[in-house]
Design a protein around this motif. Structure first.
Motif, mmCIF file in Angstrom:
data_model
loop_
_atom_site.group_PDB
_atom_site.id
_atom_site.type_symbol
_atom_site.label_atom_id
_atom_site.label_comp_id
_atom_site.label_asym_id
_atom_site.label_seq_id
_atom_site.Cartn_x
_atom_site.Cartn_y
_atom_site.Cartn_z
ATOM 1 N N UNK A 388 0.828 -1.202 0.000
ATOM 2 C CA UNK A 388 0.000 0.000 0.000
ATOM 3 C C UNK A 388 0.869 1.261 0.000
ATOM 4 N N UNK A 389 1.914 1.260 0.835
ATOM 5 C CA UNK A 389 2.797 2.428 0.905
ATOM 6 C C UNK A 389 3.485 2.677 -0.436
ATOM 7 N N UNK A 390 3.994 1.609 -1.055
ATOM 8 C CA UNK A 390 4.707 1.757 -2.327
ATOM 9 C C UNK A 390 3.748 2.150 -3.443
ATOM 10 N N UNK A 391 2.510 1.664 -3.397
ATOM 11 C CA UNK A 391 1.524 2.058 -4.404
ATOM 12 C C UNK A 391 1.302 3.570 -4.368
ATOM 13 N N UNK A 392 1.207 4.112 -3.164
ATOM 14 C CA UNK A 392 1.046 5.566 -3.022
ATOM 15 C C UNK A 392 2.297 6.280 -3.528
ATOM 16 N N UNK A 393 3.469 5.743 -3.155
ATOM 17 C CA UNK A 393 4.726 6.343 -3.593
ATOM 18 C C UNK A 393 4.857 6.309 -5.112
ATOM 19 N N UNK A 394 4.474 5.191 -5.724
ATOM 20 C CA UNK A 394 4.576 5.047 -7.178
ATOM 21 C C UNK A 394 3.701 6.069 -7.893
ATOM 22 N N UNK A 395 2.573 6.397 -7.300
ATOM 23 C CA UNK A 395 1.684 7.358 -7.929
ATOM 24 C C UNK A 395 2.280 8.738 -8.045
ATOM 25 N N UNK A 396 3.218 9.059 -7.144
ATOM 26 C CA UNK A 396 3.800 10.404 -7.137
ATOM 27 C C UNK A 396 5.273 10.434 -7.531
ATOM 28 N N UNK A 397 5.845 9.288 -7.928
ATOM 29 C CA UNK A 397 7.285 9.204 -8.165
ATOM 30 C C UNK A 397 7.689 9.763 -9.520
ATOM 31 N N UNK A 398 8.568 10.782 -9.579
ATOM 32 C CA UNK A 398 9.149 11.197 -10.856
ATOM 33 C C UNK A 398 10.271 10.247 -11.231
ATOM 34 N N UNK A 399 10.198 9.645 -12.412
ATOM 35 C CA UNK A 399 11.107 8.578 -12.814
ATOM 36 C C UNK A 399 12.571 8.980 -12.742
ATOM 37 N N UNK A 400 12.889 10.204 -13.135
ATOM 38 C CA UNK A 400 14.291 10.583 -13.277
ATOM 39 C C UNK A 400 14.933 11.044 -11.980
ATOM 40 N N UNK A 401 14.196 11.065 -10.864
ATOM 41 C CA UNK A 401 14.739 11.608 -9.627
ATOM 42 C C UNK A 401 15.309 10.542 -8.697
ATOM 43 N N UNK A 402 14.720 9.339 -8.697
ATOM 44 C CA UNK A 402 14.995 8.401 -7.626
ATOM 45 C C UNK A 402 15.838 7.199 -8.003
ATOM 46 N N UNK A 403 16.090 6.985 -9.307
ATOM 47 C CA UNK A 403 16.893 5.822 -9.706
ATOM 48 C C UNK A 403 18.279 5.867 -9.079
ATOM 49 N N UNK A 404 18.886 7.057 -9.045
ATOM 50 C CA UNK A 404 20.229 7.185 -8.473
ATOM 51 C C UNK A 404 20.230 6.870 -6.984
ATOM 52 N N UNK A 405 19.142 7.206 -6.280
ATOM 53 C CA UNK A 405 19.063 6.926 -4.848
ATOM 54 C C UNK A 405 18.979 5.422 -4.596
ATOM 55 N N UNK A 406 18.298 4.703 -5.494
ATOM 56 C CA UNK A 406 18.262 3.244 -5.395
ATOM 57 C C UNK A 406 19.663 2.680 -5.583
ATOM 58 N N UNK A 407 20.411 3.227 -6.519
ATOM 59 C CA UNK A 407 21.753 2.723 -6.813
ATOM 60 C C UNK A 407 22.702 2.871 -5.640
ATOM 61 N N UNK A 408 22.671 4.011 -4.986
ATOM 62 C CA UNK A 408 23.617 4.224 -3.881
ATOM 63 C C UNK A 408 23.307 3.265 -2.737
ATOM 64 N N UNK A 409 22.019 2.952 -2.551
ATOM 65 C CA UNK A 409 21.657 1.977 -1.525
ATOM 66 C C UNK A 409 22.171 0.591 -1.844
ATOM 67 N N UNK A 410 22.058 0.194 -3.111
ATOM 68 C CA UNK A 410 22.540 -1.126 -3.524
ATOM 69 C C UNK A 410 24.053 -1.227 -3.387
ATOM 70 N N UNK A 411 24.756 -0.218 -3.854
ATOM 71 C CA UNK A 411 26.214 -0.232 -3.778
ATOM 72 C C UNK A 411 26.690 -0.252 -2.334
ATOM 73 N N UNK A 412 26.005 0.460 -1.462
ATOM 74 C CA UNK A 412 26.350 0.447 -0.043
ATOM 75 C C UNK A 412 26.203 -0.965 0.524
ATOM 76 N N UNK A 413 25.136 -1.659 0.099
ATOM 77 C CA UNK A 413 24.945 -3.044 0.541
ATOM 78 C C UNK A 413 26.083 -3.932 0.048
ATOM 79 N N UNK A 414 26.533 -3.712 -1.181
ATOM 80 C CA UNK A 414 27.645 -4.493 -1.718
ATOM 81 C C UNK A 414 28.900 -4.316 -0.864
#
Length: 508
Positions: A388-414
């Motif tokens: 439910x939370x992600x559905x709400x987030x997806x409705x308002x998400x600008x595609x070009x803003x958040x991809x980089x934030x996902x990447x830094x999280x993944x790399x940090x996990x690595x």
């Protein structure tokens, strides 16, 4: 206090926790299922959506080299993940691995990081799916009602209803069971791989050599007003912010890295695998190898079909065929992408719910979320909440803003997982490791360095946002998780037992 912050959870205890009836997940996945899951989530936004963006803004035709570089970084991390996943076959991926090797606070940090990574990843992909559905409708001559969304990601109400609806439907599928999810994923992956092969084979006939000139465009200065979006490493060393050139390839690699987070999600399903010691390494490494080869081939073909400066941002593969006068292929690709991105969303959502479930089972999040469904044996409570939370987030998400934030999280996990391999090799050499990372410590150290390098090539603004999220995580841990974790309560119980006076005696 430092002893409590870095207390580790024994591997044996983590495995015993998976056998508690109320908190046990059903084991139903094979090596083939895991490989399909990996391919299902890896082939998605990176190839169907981000290719056009990074080619136009960062790398030009050399985006193929960016995919190759990102694949190498992932391969180094995958070797570390494979050892952990086969040694500690428990839900939670990097969070669980960190708890066993680095301690509770590092585990919390990486778990908090993964929650952000998977949530934003699901939202971004859902928006990309919405764009491809609308492209498909346009090709068929059907006008999409404005209220349902737009190619920009939001309808008349400022909300992308299509993206939100997709997340809710997939949430229901995940609640019903992993095997159902695996069967749906297998069907969708077959369609998606077919589409990718069509792009490679059919597109090869429309390549124009002039479109590769220059293969690596010359570096261009970034306007002063956009300096915050420049790679952090350029700002650190006082270099003039620029796009393209050799540095543009690394910047592009740090962005398209978003396309490779699939094997990270595969590791979260270790607890639901019938033979994790054998099948987890096969699923992780196999899916990564297949997808890297396909990514490089597709990016070479697409940048050869259409000049990089003219590639579409919303649907680059489909629009490249339109530009060469072959709309039928464009419609076929849009169909495959729209179908294929559904599995990306589903598996990212799967990964997040498993991390959330593992943290809840350890007491770092409310234990209410760690009970599985009595019939389906799935973590239905966190799945529904997060869906439910992600559905709400997806409705308002600008595609070009958040991809980089996902990447830094993944790399940090690595980075954390690679360090964890080194520490667990030293602290628990007695553990049975069905798969061993080769050339330790060289491979883990190289993995850390490569991941940090890509992190430094992300925009400075991404680091600021990541820092804010991590600060919020520290607040939650110190005011909730630290005193409510199962390890903390076990320690209190042990202390009480020691201080408890013997029968008829005095307190020692």
């Amino acid at each position: 206090m430092s002893n409590t912050l870095f207390r580790t959870k024994k591997v044996e205890q983590s495995i015993l926790d998976t056998e508690e009836p109320e908190h046990a997940l059903k084991k139903s996945l094979s090596a083939l299922d895991l490989t399909v899951f990996g391919v299902g989530v890896i082939i998605g936004t990176g190839i169907f959506v981000l290719t056009g963006t990074v080619a136009r803004n960062n790398a030009g035709p050399s985006v193929a080299l960016a995919f190759a570089a990102a694949g190498v970084v992932c391969a180094l991390a995958a070797l570390c993940y494979a050892e952990f996943a086969s040694t500690v076959p428990v839900a939670g991926s990097a969070y669980t691995f960190s708890y066993a090797s680095l301690g509770e606070l590092p585990a919390w940090i990486i778990g908090w990081d993964l929650v952000l990574e998977f949530a934003l990843g699901t939202a971004v992909v859902a928006v990309g799916w919405s764009g491809y559905v609308q492209s498909l409708m346009d090709n068929a001559g059907w006008e999409m009602p404005a209220a349902l969304g737009s190619r920009e990601g939001a309808g008349d109400f400022g909300f992308d209803i299509l993206a939100a609806a997709l997340v809710l439907v997939l949430t229901g599928i995940l609640v019903l069971g992993m095997k159902l999810s695996a069967r749906i994923t297998s069907l969708v992956v077959a369609i998606k791989v077919t589409v990718v092969l069509v792009v490679i084979i059919a597109g090869a006939f429309f390549i124009k050599g002039d479109n590769y000139d220059p293969f690596i465009p010359k570096a261009q200065d970034v306007p002063p007003g956009e300096s915050l979006q420049a790679p952090l490493i350029q700002l650190m060393f006082g270099w003039a912010p620029s796009n393209f050139g050799v540095m543009g390839i690394f910047t592009a690699a740090s962005v398209v890295f978003f396309a490779f987070i699939g094997f990270d999600v595969v590791a979260t399903a270790a607890e639901e695998t019938r033979n994790p010691q054998r099948d987890m390494p096969r699923g992780i490494l196999g899916s990564l190898f297949i997808c890297t080869a396909l990514y490089v081939a597709v990016s070479i073909v697409v940048t050869g079909m259409q000049h990089y400066s003219q590639l579409s941002v919303d649907a680059p593969l489909a629009d490249a065929f339109k530009a060469t006068g072959h709309p039928w292929y464009a419609g076929f690709i849009s169909f495959g992408a729209a179908v294929g991105l559904t599995t990306v969303c589903m598996i990212l959502l799967l990964g997040q719910t498993r991390v959330f479930f593992a943290m809840s089972r350890d007491g770092l999040l409310p234990r209410f979320f760690s009970r599985v469904h009595p019939r389906f044996k799935t973590p239905h409570r966190p799945t529904i909440l997060l869906g439910v939370v992600i559905a709400i987030l997806a409705g308002f998400t600008p595609l070009n803003e958040l991809a980089a934030l996902v990447n830094i999280g993944t790399l940090f996990a690595f980075v954390v997982v690679a360090i964890g391999v080194l520490i667990l090799r030293r602290t628990r050499p007695d553990l049975h490791r069905a798969f061993r990372t080769p050339w330790v410590p060289f491979i883990p150290i190289l993995s850390v360095c490569a991941s940090l390098w890509l992190m430094l090539n992300l925009p400075a603004e991404t680091w600021v946002r990541f820092g804010i999220w991590m600060a919020a995580g520290f607040f939650v841990y110190f005011f909730y998780g630290r005193t409510r974790s199962r390890l903390a309560k076990e320690r209190e119980t042990t202390v009480d037992d020691v201080l408890k006076p013997p029968p008829g005696g005095e307190t020692p």
